[in-house]
Design a protein around this motif. Structure first.
Motif, PDB file in Angstrom:
ATOM      1  N   GLU A   1      -5.982  -1.153  -6.182  1.00  8.43           N
ATOM      2  CA  GLU A   1      -6.168   0.286  -6.341  1.00  8.43           C
ATOM      3  C   GLU A   1      -7.387   0.718  -5.536  1.00  8.43           C
ATOM      4  OE1 GLU A   1      -5.152   1.966 -10.445  1.00  8.43           O
ATOM      5  OE2 GLU A   1      -5.972  -0.014 -10.908  1.00  8.43           O
ATOM      6  N   ASN A   2      -7.553   2.017  -5.383  1.00  6.35           N
ATOM      7  CA  ASN A   2      -8.730   2.540  -4.693  1.00  6.35           C
ATOM      8  C   ASN A   2      -9.999   2.039  -5.372  1.00  6.35           C
ATOM      9  OD1 ASN A   2      -7.108   3.937  -2.939  1.00  6.35           O
ATOM     10  ND2 ASN A   2      -7.322   5.894  -3.994  1.00  6.35           N
ATOM     11  N   GLY A   3     -10.914   1.508  -4.582  1.00  2.79           N
ATOM     12  CA  GLY A   3     -12.169   0.992  -5.125  1.00  2.79           C
ATOM     13  C   GLY A   3     -12.186  -0.502  -5.323  1.00  2.79           C
ATOM     14  N   ASP A   4     -11.003  -1.152  -5.335  1.00  2.00           N
ATOM     15  CA  ASP A   4     -10.959  -2.609  -5.484  1.00  2.00           C
ATOM     16  C   ASP A   4     -11.493  -3.289  -4.226  1.00  2.00           C
ATOM     17  OD1 ASP A   4      -9.901  -2.610  -8.019  1.00  2.00           O
ATOM     18  OD2 ASP A   4      -7.818  -2.697  -7.340  1.00  2.00           O
ATOM     19  N   ILE A   5     -12.139  -4.429  -4.418  1.00  3.13           N
ATOM     20  CA  ILE A   5     -12.637  -5.234  -3.291  1.00  3.13           C
ATOM     21  C   ILE A   5     -11.703  -6.430  -3.130  1.00  3.13           C
ATOM     22  CG2 ILE A   5     -14.550  -6.612  -2.396  1.00  3.13           C
ATOM     23  CD1 ILE A   5     -16.437  -4.860  -4.058  1.00  3.13           C
ATOM     24  N   ILE A   6     -11.102  -6.549  -1.966  1.00  6.01           N
ATOM     25  CA  ILE A   6     -10.147  -7.623  -1.692  1.00  6.01           C
ATOM     26  C   ILE A   6     -10.837  -8.684  -0.856  1.00  6.01           C
ATOM     27  CG2 ILE A   6      -7.922  -8.208  -0.653  1.00  6.01           C
ATOM     28  CD1 ILE A   6      -7.332  -5.097  -0.967  1.00  6.01           C
ATOM     29  N   ASN A   7     -10.830  -9.885  -1.334  1.00  3.80           N
ATOM     30  CA  ASN A   7     -11.440 -11.003  -0.614  1.00  3.80           C
ATOM     31  C   ASN A   7     -10.322 -11.795   0.058  1.00  3.80           C
ATOM     32  OD1 ASN A   7     -12.946 -13.414   0.086  1.00  3.80           O
ATOM     33  ND2 ASN A   7     -14.496 -12.668  -1.372  1.00  3.80           N
ATOM     34  N   LEU A   8     -10.401 -11.899   1.374  1.00  2.00           N
ATOM     35  CA  LEU A   8      -9.344 -12.536   2.150  1.00  2.00           C
ATOM     36  C   LEU A   8      -9.921 -13.612   3.053  1.00  2.00           C
ATOM     37  CD1 LEU A   8      -6.353 -12.597   3.152  1.00  2.00           C
ATOM     38  CD2 LEU A   8      -7.008 -10.839   4.809  1.00  2.00           C
ATOM     39  N   SER A   9      -9.329 -14.782   2.997  1.00  4.67           N
ATOM     40  CA  SER A   9      -9.704 -15.891   3.876  1.00  4.67           C
ATOM     41  C   SER A   9      -8.414 -16.531   4.387  1.00  4.67           C
ATOM     42  CB  SER A   9     -10.546 -16.918   3.107  1.00  4.67           C
ATOM     43  OG  SER A   9      -9.741 -17.603   2.162  1.00  4.67           O
TER      44      SER A   9
ATOM     45  N   ILE B   1       0.853  -1.190   0.000  1.00  3.81           N
ATOM     46  CA  ILE B   1       0.000   0.000   0.000  1.00  3.81           C
ATOM     47  C   ILE B   1       0.892   1.245   0.000  1.00  3.81           C
ATOM     48  CG2 ILE B   1      -1.934  -1.089   1.211  1.00  3.81           C
ATOM     49  CD1 ILE B   1      -0.968   0.380   3.759  1.00  3.81           C
ATOM     50  N   HIS B   2       0.298   2.370  -0.309  1.00  6.96           N
ATOM     51  CA  HIS B   2       0.912   3.702  -0.239  1.00  6.96           C
ATOM     52  C   HIS B   2       1.888   3.928  -1.393  1.00  6.96           C
ATOM     53  CE1 HIS B   2       1.693   7.502   1.654  1.00  6.96           C
ATOM     54  NE2 HIS B   2       2.992   7.300   1.612  1.00  6.96           N
ATOM     55  N   GLY B   3       1.581   4.914  -2.208  1.00 15.23           N
ATOM     56  CA  GLY B   3       2.465   5.266  -3.315  1.00 15.23           C
ATOM     57  C   GLY B   3       1.786   5.101  -4.661  1.00 15.23           C
ATOM     58  N   GLN B   4       2.515   5.438  -5.715  1.00  6.95           N
ATOM     59  CA  GLN B   4       2.002   5.270  -7.076  1.00  6.95           C
ATOM     60  C   GLN B   4       1.905   3.784  -7.411  1.00  6.95           C
ATOM     61  OE1 GLN B   4       0.948   7.881  -8.560  1.00  6.95           O
ATOM     62  NE2 GLN B   4       1.862   9.409  -7.206  1.00  6.95           N
ATOM     63  N   TYR B   5       1.133   3.479  -8.470  1.00  8.61           N
ATOM     64  CA  TYR B   5       0.917   2.079  -8.841  1.00  8.61           C
ATOM     65  C   TYR B   5       2.242   1.384  -9.156  1.00  8.61           C
ATOM     66  CZ  TYR B   5      -1.455  -1.992 -10.762  1.00  8.61           C
ATOM     67  OH  TYR B   5      -1.908  -3.267 -10.987  1.00  8.61           O
ATOM     68  N   SER B   6       3.154   2.103  -9.827  1.00 11.20           N
ATOM     69  CA  SER B   6       4.457   1.512 -10.172  1.00 11.20           C
ATOM     70  C   SER B   6       5.229   1.106  -8.920  1.00 11.20           C
ATOM     71  CB  SER B   6       5.280   2.501 -11.000  1.00 11.20           C
ATOM     72  OG  SER B   6       5.590   3.663 -10.234  1.00 11.20           O
ATOM     73  N   MET B   7       5.069   1.892  -7.833  1.00 10.91           N
ATOM     74  CA  MET B   7       5.752   1.586  -6.574  1.00 10.91           C
ATOM     75  C   MET B   7       5.164   0.330  -5.922  1.00 10.91           C
ATOM     76  SD  MET B   7       5.923   5.452  -5.087  1.00 10.91           S
ATOM     77  CE  MET B   7       6.647   6.784  -6.054  1.00 10.91           C
ATOM     78  N   LEU B   8       3.839   0.193  -6.023  1.00 13.75           N
ATOM     79  CA  LEU B   8       3.191  -0.997  -5.472  1.00 13.75           C
ATOM     80  C   LEU B   8       3.660  -2.249  -6.210  1.00 13.75           C
ATOM     81  CD1 LEU B   8      -0.506   0.294  -5.070  1.00 13.75           C
ATOM     82  CD2 LEU B   8       1.384   0.466  -3.453  1.00 13.75           C
ATOM     83  N   VAL B   9       3.758  -2.138  -7.538  1.00  8.53           N
ATOM     84  CA  VAL B   9       4.223  -3.274  -8.343  1.00  8.53           C
ATOM     85  C   VAL B   9       5.668  -3.616  -7.987  1.00  8.53           C
ATOM     86  CG1 VAL B   9       4.776  -4.038 -10.688  1.00  8.53           C
ATOM     87  CG2 VAL B   9       2.628  -2.832 -10.240  1.00  8.53           C
ATOM     88  N   ALA B  10       6.516  -2.588  -7.847  1.00  8.62           N
ATOM     89  CA  ALA B  10       7.917  -2.819  -7.477  1.00  8.62           C
ATOM     90  C   ALA B  10       8.017  -3.509  -6.128  1.00  8.62           C
ATOM     91  CB  ALA B  10       8.669  -1.489  -7.458  1.00  8.62           C
ATOM     92  N   HIS B  11       7.152  -3.088  -5.182  1.00  5.15           N
ATOM     93  CA  HIS B  11       7.150  -3.700  -3.837  1.00  5.15           C
ATOM     94  C   HIS B  11       6.721  -5.164  -3.925  1.00  5.15           C
ATOM     95  CE1 HIS B  11       6.256  -2.800   0.687  1.00  5.15           C
ATOM     96  NE2 HIS B  11       7.201  -3.706   0.525  1.00  5.15           N
ATOM     97  N   SER B  12       5.728  -5.449  -4.758  1.00  2.00           N
ATOM     98  CA  SER B  12       5.266  -6.836  -4.910  1.00  2.00           C
ATOM     99  C   SER B  12       6.355  -7.702  -5.548  1.00  2.00           C
ATOM    100  CB  SER B  12       3.987  -6.882  -5.756  1.00  2.00           C
ATOM    101  OG  SER B  12       4.253  -6.559  -7.111  1.00  2.00           O
ATOM    102  N   GLN B  13       7.138  -7.126  -6.456  1.00  2.00           N
ATOM    103  CA  GLN B  13       8.240  -7.871  -7.080  1.00  2.00           C
ATOM    104  C   GLN B  13       9.338  -8.181  -6.066  1.00  2.00           C
ATOM    105  OE1 GLN B  13       9.153  -5.172 -10.273  1.00  2.00           O
ATOM    106  NE2 GLN B  13       7.606  -6.045 -11.649  1.00  2.00           N
ATOM    107  N   LEU B  14       9.558  -7.249  -5.130  1.00  2.00           N
ATOM    108  CA  LEU B  14      10.531  -7.525  -4.058  1.00  2.00           C
ATOM    109  C   LEU B  14      10.071  -8.713  -3.213  1.00  2.00           C
ATOM    110  CD1 LEU B  14      11.350  -3.900  -2.777  1.00  2.00           C
ATOM    111  CD2 LEU B  14      12.731  -5.340  -4.290  1.00  2.00           C
ATOM    112  N   ALA B  15       8.762  -8.782  -2.957  1.00  2.00           N
ATOM    113  CA  ALA B  15       8.223  -9.900  -2.167  1.00  2.00           C
ATOM    114  C   ALA B  15       8.455 -11.236  -2.888  1.00  2.00           C
ATOM    115  CB  ALA B  15       6.735  -9.672  -1.909  1.00  2.00           C
ATOM    116  N   GLN B  16       8.303 -11.225  -4.205  1.00  2.00           N
ATOM    117  CA  GLN B  16       8.543 -12.448  -4.970  1.00  2.00           C
ATOM    118  C   GLN B  16      10.020 -12.831  -4.941  1.00  2.00           C
ATOM    119  OE1 GLN B  16       6.402 -12.741  -8.847  1.00  2.00           O
ATOM    120  NE2 GLN B  16       5.416 -10.826  -8.224  1.00  2.00           N
TER     121      GLN B  16
END
Length: 359
Positions: free
Chosen positions: A219-227, A191-206
């Motif tokens: 993104e804002n407005g998306d519904i996240i389903n978590l179980s 979370i927090h930052g431009q979309y490119s930053m979120l993608v970069a952060h997710s790539q670090l996790a991988q």
């Protein structure tokens, strides 16, 4: 996430700040974030080490320091702090002024000092002004104007591009990876930052071993389903648009209103008032014209005279057939044709508002 390596060490920043305190013979004026408590403590400690009194300026700065002193997060000797009214009792080499405004905020302390609007603090030749913060994107122009004003008054300016006197508040790539390794999360949602930053952060996790199916970039407005077993984005979204607040109205300023305001701000407004005889269809008197933010009427008499003639011709052409008159059509004709005429003459497109009055 997009920047490689590690952030600066606070020890290195303290060392560089101390170099400024060693070399400065005049007052030191430091601007930083009022929430950056560690930096505030560094400035207070250096001031005490070099026998300087500290003047705290700015509501949030004074409030945060007082709160942290009560809680034990900031420590200062008795007599370290003085008010701005007491500054003149001490020599310049005995004064540190600590406040907010490093982002060029118009109402913050540093901007008021730079513009000579502060009642007690004025920039003097020999002062050192330290911007102990990086510039938030979008504030560059305002900060540069403020720096120029300070330099014109004879002060010396230090900022993060000259020497390492600030570390960003956001972790860099290696630190983010270290946090993921420590926490070992099952799911990851940057979370927090431009979309490119979120993608970069997710790539670090991988990179540190997380599975792609357990990572969601939302993104804002998306519904996240978590179980307990999985995380995923639903196809539908919820409204997450800006809600405009204007005066007492909440959410009643739409795109059309904003577009009109942008047009008025850019090219102004041009009002044409036409009085038409209901029986003959003739224009009774010369049309009145009101211009706001478009042209100065007294200096545009020839263009206004042509505008009046064109307006009369448009109205009388539409009303001279003897058939029922469509006043909405006439207003549209005035708006479109006069708008084109004004653009040909000025290369500007004011908001044309025709007012037709039947008598």
């Amino acid at each position: 996430a997009e920047e490689e390596g590690h952030s600066l060490s606070e020890k290195k920043i303290l060392k560089n700040l101390e170099e400024i305190f060693k070399a400065s013979k005049g007052r030191i004026i430091v601007a930083t974030f009022s929430s950056l408590i560690n930096r505030i403590q560094q400035i207070i400690s250096l001031s005490e080490k070099y026998h300087r009194r500290v003047c705290l300026e700015g509501y949030s700065m004074r409030g945060n320091v007082e709160m942290c002193r009560v809680l034990g997060y900031i420590k200062a000797r008795k007599g370290t702090f003085i008010s701005s009214r007491q500054i003149e009792r001490f020599s310049p080499s005995q004064i540190t002024i600590l406040g907010t405004g490093a982002q060029g905020e118009s109402e913050a302390v540093l901007m008021r000092i730079a513009l000579k609007e502060h009642p007690y603090i004025k920039i003097r030749k020999g002062d050192s002004v330290v911007f102990s913060s990086s510039v938030i994107p979008g504030n560059e122009r305002t900060v540069q104007i403020m720096k120029d004003e300070i330099l014109k008054q004879g002060a010396r300016v230090f900022h993060y591009k000259m020497m390492d006197i600030h570390a960003g508040g956001h972790a860099k790539a290696e630190e983010l990876k270290k946090m993921i390794r420590i926490m070992k999360p099952k799911f990851f949602l940057p979370i927090h930052g431009q979309y490119s930053m979120l993608v970069a952060h997710s790539q670090l996790a991988q990179e540190v071993g997380m599975k792609d199916k357990n990572i969601v970039v939302a993104e804002n407005g998306d519904i996240i389903n978590l179980s307990p077993r999985k995380i995923y984005l639903e196809k539908k979204k919820v409204p997450a648009n800006y809600i405009m607040i204007d005066g007492l109205g909440v959410g009643d300023v739409g795109q059309v209103v904003l577009r009109d305001r942008q047009m008025l701000a850019k090219d102004g407004m041009f009002v044409i008032i036409v009085v038409v005889d209901k029986e003959t269809g003739k224009v009774r008197t010369s049309p009145d014209i009101i211009s706001r933010g478009f042209v100065y009427l007294r200096e545009s008499k020839r263009m206004l005279m042509e505008t009046r003639k064109k307006t009369i011709a448009i109205v009388e052409r539409a009303t001279g057939s003897g058939r029922a008159v469509n006043w909405s059509y006439i207003k549209d004709e005035i708006r479109n044709k006069i708008g084109k005429f004004l653009f040909q003459k000025t290369q500007r497109r004011p908001m044309v508002l025709p007012v037709v009055i039947e008598v």
